[in-house]
Scaffold this motif. Structure first.
Motif, PDB file in Angstrom:
ATOM      1  N   ASP A  98       0.855  -1.197   0.000  1.00  7.92           N
ATOM      2  CA  ASP A  98       0.000   0.000   0.000  1.00  7.92           C
ATOM      3  C   ASP A  98       0.887   1.242   0.000  1.00  7.92           C
ATOM      4  OD1 ASP A  98      -1.819   2.002   0.343  1.00  7.92           O
ATOM      5  OD2 ASP A  98      -2.702   1.195   2.190  1.00  7.92           O
ATOM      6  N   GLU A  99       1.125   1.800  -1.191  1.00  7.58           N
ATOM      7  CA  GLU A  99       2.028   2.948  -1.281  1.00  7.58           C
ATOM      8  C   GLU A  99       1.446   4.190  -0.599  1.00  7.58           C
ATOM      9  OE1 GLU A  99       2.637   4.771  -5.134  1.00  7.58           O
ATOM     10  OE2 GLU A  99       0.803   3.841  -5.901  1.00  7.58           O
ATOM     11  N   THR A 100       0.134   4.247  -0.414  1.00  8.87           N
ATOM     12  CA  THR A 100      -0.450   5.414   0.258  1.00  8.87           C
ATOM     13  C   THR A 100      -0.060   5.456   1.724  1.00  8.87           C
ATOM     14  OG1 THR A 100      -2.517   4.257   0.825  1.00  8.87           O
ATOM     15  CG2 THR A 100      -2.417   5.361  -1.323  1.00  8.87           C
ATOM     16  N   ALA A 106       8.028   5.958   4.831  1.00  4.32           N
ATOM     17  CA  ALA A 106       9.431   6.081   4.447  1.00  4.32           C
ATOM     18  C   ALA A 106       9.880   7.538   4.503  1.00  4.32           C
ATOM     19  CB  ALA A 106       9.645   5.514   3.048  1.00  4.32           C
ATOM     20  N   CYS A 107       9.032   8.451   4.066  1.00  3.02           N
ATOM     21  CA  CYS A 107       9.380   9.877   4.088  1.00  3.02           C
ATOM     22  C   CYS A 107       9.472  10.400   5.523  1.00  3.02           C
ATOM     23  CB  CYS A 107       8.357  10.688   3.289  1.00  3.02           C
ATOM     24  SG  CYS A 107       8.492  10.439   1.504  1.00  3.02           S
ATOM     25  N   ASP A 108       8.605   9.923   6.406  1.00  7.43           N
ATOM     26  CA  ASP A 108       8.703  10.304   7.824  1.00  7.43           C
ATOM     27  C   ASP A 108      10.077   9.939   8.369  1.00  7.43           C
ATOM     28  OD1 ASP A 108       6.113  11.218   7.795  1.00  7.43           O
ATOM     29  OD2 ASP A 108       5.266   9.508   8.889  1.00  7.43           O
ATOM     30  N   ALA A 109      10.499   8.703   8.093  1.00 13.05           N
ATOM     31  CA  ALA A 109      11.800   8.244   8.580  1.00 13.05           C
ATOM     32  C   ALA A 109      12.930   9.055   7.969  1.00 13.05           C
ATOM     33  CB  ALA A 109      11.984   6.760   8.256  1.00 13.05           C
ATOM     34  N   LEU A 110      12.803   9.373   6.695  1.00  9.98           N
ATOM     35  CA  LEU A 110      13.845  10.119   5.997  1.00  9.98           C
ATOM     36  C   LEU A 110      13.988  11.538   6.545  1.00  9.98           C
ATOM     37  CD1 LEU A 110      15.835  10.642   3.709  1.00  9.98           C
ATOM     38  CD2 LEU A 110      13.881  10.983   2.177  1.00  9.98           C
ATOM     39  N   VAL A 111      12.880  12.248   6.682  1.00 14.73           N
ATOM     40  CA  VAL A 111      12.939  13.630   7.164  1.00 14.73           C
ATOM     41  C   VAL A 111      13.425  13.679   8.609  1.00 14.73           C
ATOM     42  CG1 VAL A 111      11.538  15.673   7.703  1.00 14.73           C
ATOM     43  CG2 VAL A 111      11.194  14.441   5.550  1.00 14.73           C
ATOM     44  N   ASN A 112      12.970  12.742   9.427  1.00 11.78           N
ATOM     45  CA  ASN A 112      13.442  12.709  10.821  1.00 11.78           C
ATOM     46  C   ASN A 112      14.944  12.444  10.888  1.00 11.78           C
ATOM     47  OD1 ASN A 112      10.979  13.239  12.053  1.00 11.78           O
ATOM     48  ND2 ASN A 112      10.378  11.083  12.087  1.00 11.78           N
ATOM     49  N   ALA A 113      15.448  11.594  10.001  1.00 12.06           N
ATOM     50  CA  ALA A 113      16.883  11.300   9.983  1.00 12.06           C
ATOM     51  C   ALA A 113      17.686  12.524   9.554  1.00 12.06           C
ATOM     52  CB  ALA A 113      17.162  10.135   9.041  1.00 12.06           C
ATOM     53  N   ILE A 114      17.199  13.247   8.547  1.00 15.86           N
ATOM     54  CA  ILE A 114      17.893  14.457   8.087  1.00 15.86           C
ATOM     55  C   ILE A 114      17.944  15.492   9.208  1.00 15.86           C
ATOM     56  CG2 ILE A 114      17.773  16.398   6.476  1.00 15.86           C
ATOM     57  CD1 ILE A 114      16.560  14.408   4.430  1.00 15.86           C
ATOM     58  N   LEU A 134       0.460  16.508  -0.546  1.00 14.72           N
ATOM     59  CA  LEU A 134       1.208  15.920  -1.656  1.00 14.72           C
ATOM     60  C   LEU A 134       0.823  14.447  -1.828  1.00 14.72           C
ATOM     61  CD1 LEU A 134       4.744  17.428  -0.948  1.00 14.72           C
ATOM     62  CD2 LEU A 134       3.143  18.101  -2.760  1.00 14.72           C
ATOM     63  N   ALA A 135       0.591  14.042  -3.066  1.00 17.87           N
ATOM     64  CA  ALA A 135       0.232  12.651  -3.353  1.00 17.87           C
ATOM     65  C   ALA A 135       1.411  11.729  -3.045  1.00 17.87           C
ATOM     66  CB  ALA A 135      -0.177  12.516  -4.816  1.00 17.87           C
ATOM     67  N   PRO A 136       1.132  10.546  -2.502  1.00 13.65           N
ATOM     68  CA  PRO A 136       2.227   9.608  -2.198  1.00 13.65           C
ATOM     69  C   PRO A 136       3.100   9.311  -3.413  1.00 13.65           C
ATOM     70  CG  PRO A 136       0.186   8.841  -1.220  1.00 13.65           C
ATOM     71  CD  PRO A 136      -0.180  10.000  -2.095  1.00 13.65           C
ATOM     72  N   GLN A 137       2.513   9.352  -4.621  1.00 13.18           N
ATOM     73  CA  GLN A 137       3.262   9.044  -5.834  1.00 13.18           C
ATOM     74  C   GLN A 137       4.338  10.085  -6.140  1.00 13.18           C
ATOM     75  OE1 GLN A 137      -0.016   9.177  -5.560  1.00 13.18           O
ATOM     76  NE2 GLN A 137      -0.875   7.200  -6.194  1.00 13.18           N
ATOM     77  N   GLY A 167       6.114  -4.787  -3.200  1.00 11.51           N
ATOM     78  CA  GLY A 167       5.009  -4.386  -4.039  1.00 11.51           C
ATOM     79  C   GLY A 167       5.053  -2.943  -4.500  1.00 11.51           C
ATOM     80  N   ASP A 168       3.874  -2.293  -4.515  1.00 10.29           N
ATOM     81  CA  ASP A 168       3.765  -0.927  -5.028  1.00 10.29           C
ATOM     82  C   ASP A 168       4.579   0.064  -4.206  1.00 10.29           C
ATOM     83  OD1 ASP A 168       2.170  -1.689  -7.075  1.00 10.29           O
ATOM     84  OD2 ASP A 168       0.277  -1.065  -6.171  1.00 10.29           O
ATOM     85  N   THR A 169       4.762  -0.204  -2.913  1.00 11.84           N
ATOM     86  CA  THR A 169       5.573   0.702  -2.095  1.00 11.84           C
ATOM     87  C   THR A 169       7.005   0.746  -2.621  1.00 11.84           C
ATOM     88  OG1 THR A 169       4.236   0.265  -0.123  1.00 11.84           O
ATOM     89  CG2 THR A 169       6.437   1.163   0.224  1.00 11.84           C
ATOM     90  N   LEU A 170       7.575  -0.398  -2.914  1.00 16.85           N
ATOM     91  CA  LEU A 170       8.949  -0.444  -3.418  1.00 16.85           C
ATOM     92  C   LEU A 170       9.033   0.094  -4.842  1.00 16.85           C
ATOM     93  CD1 LEU A 170      11.887  -1.170  -3.121  1.00 16.85           C
ATOM     94  CD2 LEU A 170      11.316  -3.560  -3.576  1.00 16.85           C
ATOM     95  N   ILE A 171       8.071  -0.265  -5.691  1.00 21.64           N
ATOM     96  CA  ILE A 171       8.058   0.258  -7.056  1.00 21.64           C
ATOM     97  C   ILE A 171       8.012   1.777  -7.044  1.00 21.64           C
ATOM     98  CG2 ILE A 171       6.714   0.396  -9.182  1.00 21.64           C
ATOM     99  CD1 ILE A 171       5.752  -2.460  -8.620  1.00 21.64           C
ATOM    100  N   SER A 172       7.121   2.331  -6.222  1.00 20.56           N
ATOM    101  CA  SER A 172       6.964   3.780  -6.159  1.00 20.56           C
ATOM    102  C   SER A 172       8.236   4.451  -5.662  1.00 20.56           C
ATOM    103  CB  SER A 172       5.781   4.144  -5.255  1.00 20.56           C
ATOM    104  OG  SER A 172       5.592   5.542  -5.208  1.00 20.56           O
ATOM    105  N   LEU A 173       8.859   3.878  -4.630  1.00 16.37           N
ATOM    106  CA  LEU A 173      10.083   4.474  -4.089  1.00 16.37           C
ATOM    107  C   LEU A 173      11.180   4.521  -5.149  1.00 16.37           C
ATOM    108  CD1 LEU A 173      11.652   4.242  -0.685  1.00 16.37           C
ATOM    109  CD2 LEU A 173      13.014   3.286  -2.546  1.00 16.37           C
TER     110      LEU A 173
END
Length: 548
Positions: A98-100, A106-114, A134-137, A167-173
């Motif tokens: 579920d990419e939504t 993933a973005c939460d983890a990324l921004v918190n790490a930065i 912003l759309a997840p895509q 699945g779609d989460t990895l494809i989208s990333l």
């Protein structure tokens, strides 16, 4: 990274004494460790970053990937030329396809790490104000673009546990990273490193249970795939000797050859064995006491029996079809079983760290070689009824091998068909059933060692049984070789080859008793003809030959 000075053995208790790390990333001030940036070609990595490349760093679990990535981040930020952040996005795995849900996680983890590593509050504020709109895509692309615009230096992203996504989460990333690639370095990271257990080519991206795309096509901007290897034999020794340097406690020289064969430099095994022998062994906490070979062997067995998380994960991997296709053939030992092996499957299992491909296909190290059959036969072993070890022990405390093997013949006759069906690894069922039966008996105080491999056409078993119950494995031992072979071709020819192989193994391990067991898997042959026993000899060695 330079090693920090270590405290002497008589330092005050307020000073932390370093130890072998068997859980989580390395902390240099706490753990014995090798220079982290020497675990890979650091010069090559720096060149890839200067060339604005995106690449993959992969290695088996618990080999030091996270520790190395954190050291890379520290070095890159310390250079003053880059703004580098490390982010672990494994938490997004819970969203599955579920990419939504997965991409925002993933973005939460990324921004918190930065924000954590670079104190970039402005990016965190921007993200909190924009993420709902912003759309997840497009969310990941927008985050990375904004980071690059707000940061005054070229940005470097080290993204860990990427292959945990599906699945779609990895494809989208992967596609969102690819979408911003052309804008680097002004409006997108100059370099991105994807890190995980597998190379991106082995990512299997599925949608509704059907494979639709592979990682290589979704991330065709990859410049290189770097793989972190195990420690060398010299590095393995060097790591352990840090303990001697820090405490003065010495290791028997004979340990190091055994340590290398047991671990082949697999970092978790090297550290876990070190921790087991220097700390879990309470007597060794007295640093004036040297650590001997028997101490090491006892620690090794204790580690195997503990079914530690790392070793338990091996059992989970054995259930994967691609792993099964390779490991089942190795356990069965027959050349014929290697037909149809796929190169991609071999490389995948090698990337997991379970096998090595050179100089031949084999299990990676002696401990894995011991653990895999134990894990596969554990349910069978504990269900074997009425197997009291004392029944097989003579008055002089020797194992009565003829009685033991005759009991196995009867057990095999009664249970092989039904119990073999319960094995996932049916190709190696006879060998595994024999090992389960023996392990149940030997667990009463002895040790069972295994040797097997693709194309060997045999499985070598060595039983070491203590003759003095008080001294146990520290005292005199009965050493018995059992050679297992499948009947292929004429029986006389198989026996002759088996006798030669049995004698060779006896000489190598110093055994004074030997038996050859030949399994007939032809369902058309009656059990009355399969079950037999006769004495034989080869070059002066008496060898019992058994049919099953």
């Amino acid at each position: 990274m330079a090693l920090l000075p270590c405290s002497p053995a008589n330092a005050p208790s307020t000073t932390m004494q370093r130890f072998f790390n068997n859980a989580g990333p390395i902390k240099p001030e706490m753990h014995y460790h090798l220079p982290l940036l020497q675990r890979l070609d650091w010069e090559e990595v720096q060149q890839l970053i200067r060339e604005q490349r995106y690449f993959v760093l992969h290695a088996p679990r618990q080999t030091g990937k996270t520790s190395t990535l954190l050291a890379m981040m520290q070095a890159l930020n310390g250079s003053g030329d880059y703004a580098c952040a490390y982010a672990n996005i494994e938490g997004a795995q819970a969203a599955r396809g579920d990419e939504t849900q997965g991409i925002p996680a993933a973005c939460d983890a990324l921004v918190n790490a930065i924000d954590l590593y670079l104190n970039q509050q402005d990016l965190l504020e921007w993200y909190e104000s924009k993420k709902q709109r912003l759309a997840p895509q497009h969310l990941l692309t927008q985050v990375l673009q904004q980071w690059a615009k707000l940061q005054g230096k070229p940005t470097i992203l080290l993204l860990d546990e990427v292959d945990a996504l599906v699945g779609d989460t990895l494809i989208s990333l992967l596609r969102q990273i690819r979408a911003g690639y052309a804008q680097r370095p002004e409006y997108f990271p100059q370099s991105i490193v994807l890190c995980g257990v597998r190379d991106v080519r082995d990512y299997r991206l599925e949608q509704d249970g059907a494979q639709v795309i592979t990682g290589g096509s979704a991330f065709n901007i990859k410049a290189e795939s770097l793989r972190m290897g195990n420690f060398t034999e010299a590095e393995t020794r060097s790591l352990w000797l840090q303990h001697t340097e820090a405490t003065g406690q010495r290791f028997d020289e004979a340990i190091f050859a055994e340590l290398w064969e047991d671990s082949r430099g697999q970092p978790w095994l090297v550290n876990a064995l070190g921790y087991e022998v220097t700390w879990k062994n309470r007597a060794a906490r007295d640093r004036t006491q040297p650590i001997g070979l028997i101490d090491y062997q006892t620690a090794r067995e204790r580690l195997i029996q503990s079914r530690a998380t790392h070793l338990d994960q091996l059992s989970d991997k054995l259930k994967e079809p691609r792993v099964h296709s390779v490991i089942s053939r190795i356990l069965s030992t027959e050349e014929e079983e290697s037909e149809g092996l796929k190169v991609d499957d071999l490389q995948y299992v090698a990337d997991l760290g379970l096998i090595t491909l050179s100089p031949s296909v084999r299990i990676s190290n002696r401990i894995y070689q011991e653990v895999l059959p134990r894990e596969l036969t554990w349910p069978t072993q504990v269900m074997i009824a009425n197997q009291d070890t004392l029944w097989y022990i003579d008055p002089d405390h020797r194992l009565n091998m003829p009685k033991l093997l005759a009991a196995f013949q009867q057990f095999f006759r009664e249970h092989s068909d039904s119990w073999s069906e319960g094995f996932d690894y049916k190709e190696a069922a006879p060998q595994l059933l024999m090992q389960a039966f023996l392990q149940r008996i030997i667990n009463g105080g002895g040790r069972l060692t295994r040797e097997y491999g693709l194309g060997r056409k045999r499985t070598d078993l060595l039983i070491e049984w203590p003759l003095d119950p008080e001294q146990g494995l520290y005292g005199p031992l009965q050493r018995v070789v059992i050679e297992l072979k499948l009947l292929r071709g004429k029986l006389d020819a198989v026996i002759q080859t088996g006798l030669e192989q049995t004698l060779d193994y006896c000489r190598r391990v110093g055994a004074d008793e030997a038996h050859l067991v030949i399994f007939n898997r032809n369902p058309k042959v009656s059990w009355n003809k399969k079950i037999w026993h006769k004495p034989a000899s080869h070059e002066g060695l008496s060898i019992g030959v058994w049919g099953a």
